[in-house]
Design a protein around this motif. Structure first.
Motif, PDB file in Angstrom:
ATOM      1  N   GLN A  26     -14.810   7.062  12.371  1.00  0.00           N
ATOM      2  CA  GLN A  26     -14.057   5.739  12.054  1.00  0.00           C
ATOM      3  C   GLN A  26     -12.866   5.654  12.677  1.00  0.00           C
ATOM      4  O   GLN A  26     -12.076   6.503  13.296  1.00  0.00           O
ATOM      5  CB  GLN A  26     -13.977   5.677  10.437  1.00  0.00           C
ATOM      6  N   TRP A  27     -12.906   4.233  12.877  1.00  0.00           N
ATOM      7  CA  TRP A  27     -11.215   3.843  13.491  1.00  0.00           C
ATOM      8  C   TRP A  27     -10.376   3.754  12.255  1.00  0.00           C
ATOM      9  O   TRP A  27     -10.711   3.452  11.236  1.00  0.00           O
ATOM     10  CB  TRP A  27     -11.504   2.542  14.057  1.00  0.00           C
ATOM     11  N   TYR A  28      -9.133   3.938  12.600  1.00  0.00           N
ATOM     12  CA  TYR A  28      -8.167   3.558  11.647  1.00  0.00           C
ATOM     13  C   TYR A  28      -6.747   3.226  12.152  1.00  0.00           C
ATOM     14  O   TYR A  28      -6.483   3.200  13.454  1.00  0.00           O
ATOM     15  CB  TYR A  28      -7.868   4.982  10.974  1.00  0.00           C
ATOM     16  N   SER A  29      -5.739   2.701  11.621  1.00  0.00           N
ATOM     17  CA  SER A  29      -4.517   2.122  12.016  1.00  0.00           C
ATOM     18  C   SER A  29      -3.613   2.457  11.091  1.00  0.00           C
ATOM     19  O   SER A  29      -3.905   2.512   9.866  1.00  0.00           O
ATOM     20  CB  SER A  29      -4.466   0.703  12.484  1.00  0.00           C
ATOM     21  N   GLY A  30      -2.134   2.556  11.194  1.00  0.00           N
ATOM     22  CA  GLY A  30      -1.271   2.793  10.379  1.00  0.00           C
ATOM     23  C   GLY A  30       0.199   2.617  10.708  1.00  0.00           C
ATOM     24  O   GLY A  30       0.421   2.059  12.017  1.00  0.00           O
ATOM     25  N   ALA A  31       1.216   2.423   9.788  1.00  0.00           N
ATOM     26  CA  ALA A  31       2.527   2.222  10.244  1.00  0.00           C
ATOM     27  C   ALA A  31       3.228   3.245   9.483  1.00  0.00           C
ATOM     28  O   ALA A  31       2.909   3.673   8.102  1.00  0.00           O
ATOM     29  CB  ALA A  31       2.871   0.995   9.871  1.00  0.00           C
TER      30      ALA A  31
ATOM     31  N   ILE B 180      10.763  12.397  10.440  1.00  0.00           N
ATOM     32  CA  ILE B 180      10.229  12.727   9.355  1.00  0.00           C
ATOM     33  C   ILE B 180       9.948  11.483   8.849  1.00  0.00           C
ATOM     34  O   ILE B 180      10.888  10.587   8.414  1.00  0.00           O
ATOM     35  CB  ILE B 180      11.014  13.520   8.476  1.00  0.00           C
ATOM     36  N   SER B 181       8.548  11.119   8.372  1.00  0.00           N
ATOM     37  CA  SER B 181       8.333   9.650   7.914  1.00  0.00           C
ATOM     38  C   SER B 181       7.310   9.579   6.868  1.00  0.00           C
ATOM     39  O   SER B 181       6.628  10.728   6.666  1.00  0.00           O
ATOM     40  CB  SER B 181       7.508   8.913   9.331  1.00  0.00           C
ATOM     41  N   ILE B 182       7.334   8.426   6.353  1.00  0.00           N
ATOM     42  CA  ILE B 182       5.957   8.211   5.297  1.00  0.00           C
ATOM     43  C   ILE B 182       5.343   7.011   5.739  1.00  0.00           C
ATOM     44  O   ILE B 182       5.932   5.881   6.059  1.00  0.00           O
ATOM     45  CB  ILE B 182       6.687   8.262   3.811  1.00  0.00           C
ATOM     46  N   GLY B 183       4.076   6.728   5.553  1.00  0.00           N
ATOM     47  CA  GLY B 183       3.269   5.641   5.800  1.00  0.00           C
ATOM     48  C   GLY B 183       2.393   5.373   5.262  1.00  0.00           C
ATOM     49  O   GLY B 183       1.762   6.266   4.323  1.00  0.00           O
ATOM     50  N   LEU B 184       1.434   4.452   5.788  1.00  0.00           N
ATOM     51  CA  LEU B 184       0.099   4.087   5.189  1.00  0.00           C
ATOM     52  C   LEU B 184      -1.026   4.023   6.474  1.00  0.00           C
ATOM     53  O   LEU B 184      -0.616   3.603   7.342  1.00  0.00           O
ATOM     54  CB  LEU B 184       0.094   2.765   4.548  1.00  0.00           C
ATOM     55  N   VAL B 185      -2.081   4.551   5.986  1.00  0.00           N
ATOM     56  CA  VAL B 185      -3.084   4.404   6.966  1.00  0.00           C
ATOM     57  C   VAL B 185      -4.353   3.826   6.316  1.00  0.00           C
ATOM     58  O   VAL B 185      -4.750   3.920   5.295  1.00  0.00           O
ATOM     59  CB  VAL B 185      -3.641   5.839   7.377  1.00  0.00           C
TER      60      VAL B 185
END
Length: 202
Positions: free
Chosen positions: A17-22, A194-199
């Motif tokens: 699967q493909w995925y993207s995020g920020a 150090i980060s938090i994000g959504l995928v």
């Protein structure tokens, strides 16, 4: 009575699967102190800033994939002082990177991952000063390729949406200015995010 309770769910993304995020978080540049502390003088430093990242990848197996991204790493500053002269260096940086990613699905929709790859780190410096101890103004840019790595964890809040927290080390950025031999130098640092994000998976 027979126990018919279901076993814990294990996060099981599609085999390919493909995925993207920020994401966004705190950058620590760990800049070199010796670059900016003049002989007989002193210097103060601001190493941390807010950064953000955009990324995408392809998971060709639930445990293995590749990921590429762009990270804006904010800026860091140095303020050298020598007698009555005061300087101010502002260095902004960003990174393009490519990683191989290993993922371990865990029960109850959690997962952990680690990644290893290369980072192309760009730095741009502007230096200004008052007094006569330093060059009045200077500027420089540098692009440096370095080994990079990251570790993190994810939680699937929806079938195709994951919250991700991670730590990334981009290796080395910039170039030593050899204690005020500034011309086109940008000061070296070791940026970490150090980060938090959504995928989002497709």
């Amino acid at each position: 009575m027979t126990d018919i309770r279901s076993p814990p769910r294990v996060a099981t993304p599609a085999l390919a699967q493909w995925y993207s995020g920020a994401g966004a978080g705190r950058v620590d540049h760990k800049q070199s102190r010796s670059n900016w502390t003049p002989t007989g003088g002193s210097a103060t430093f601001e190493d941390t800033d807010t950064g953000f990242k955009l990324f995408g990848g392809y998971k060709f197996h639930e445990n293995f994939g590749v990921e590429g991204g762009y990270d804006y790493l904010g800026q860091y500053t140095a303020t050298p002082v020598s007698g009555a002269s005061v300087g101010k260096a502002i260095i902004k940086s960003n990174s393009w990177n490519l990683f191989g990613v290993g993922t371990l699905p865990l029960p109850n929709d959690f997962s952990v991952f680690a990644k290893l790859g290369l980072s192309s780190n760009y730095s741009k410096m502007n230096f200004s000063s008052t007094g006569t101890a330093f060059n009045a103004t200077d500027a420089g840019t540098n692009r440096r390729t370095s080994f990079a790595f990251g570790v993190g964890a994810g939680y699937n809040i929806l079938k195709n949406l994951t919250v991700r927290v991670e730590y990334e080390d981009f290796g080395k950025a910039g170039e030593s200015n050899n204690n005020f031999t500034l011309a086109t130098k940008t000061s070296d640092s070791k940026p970490k995010l150090i980060s938090i994000g959504l995928v989002h998976s497709y």
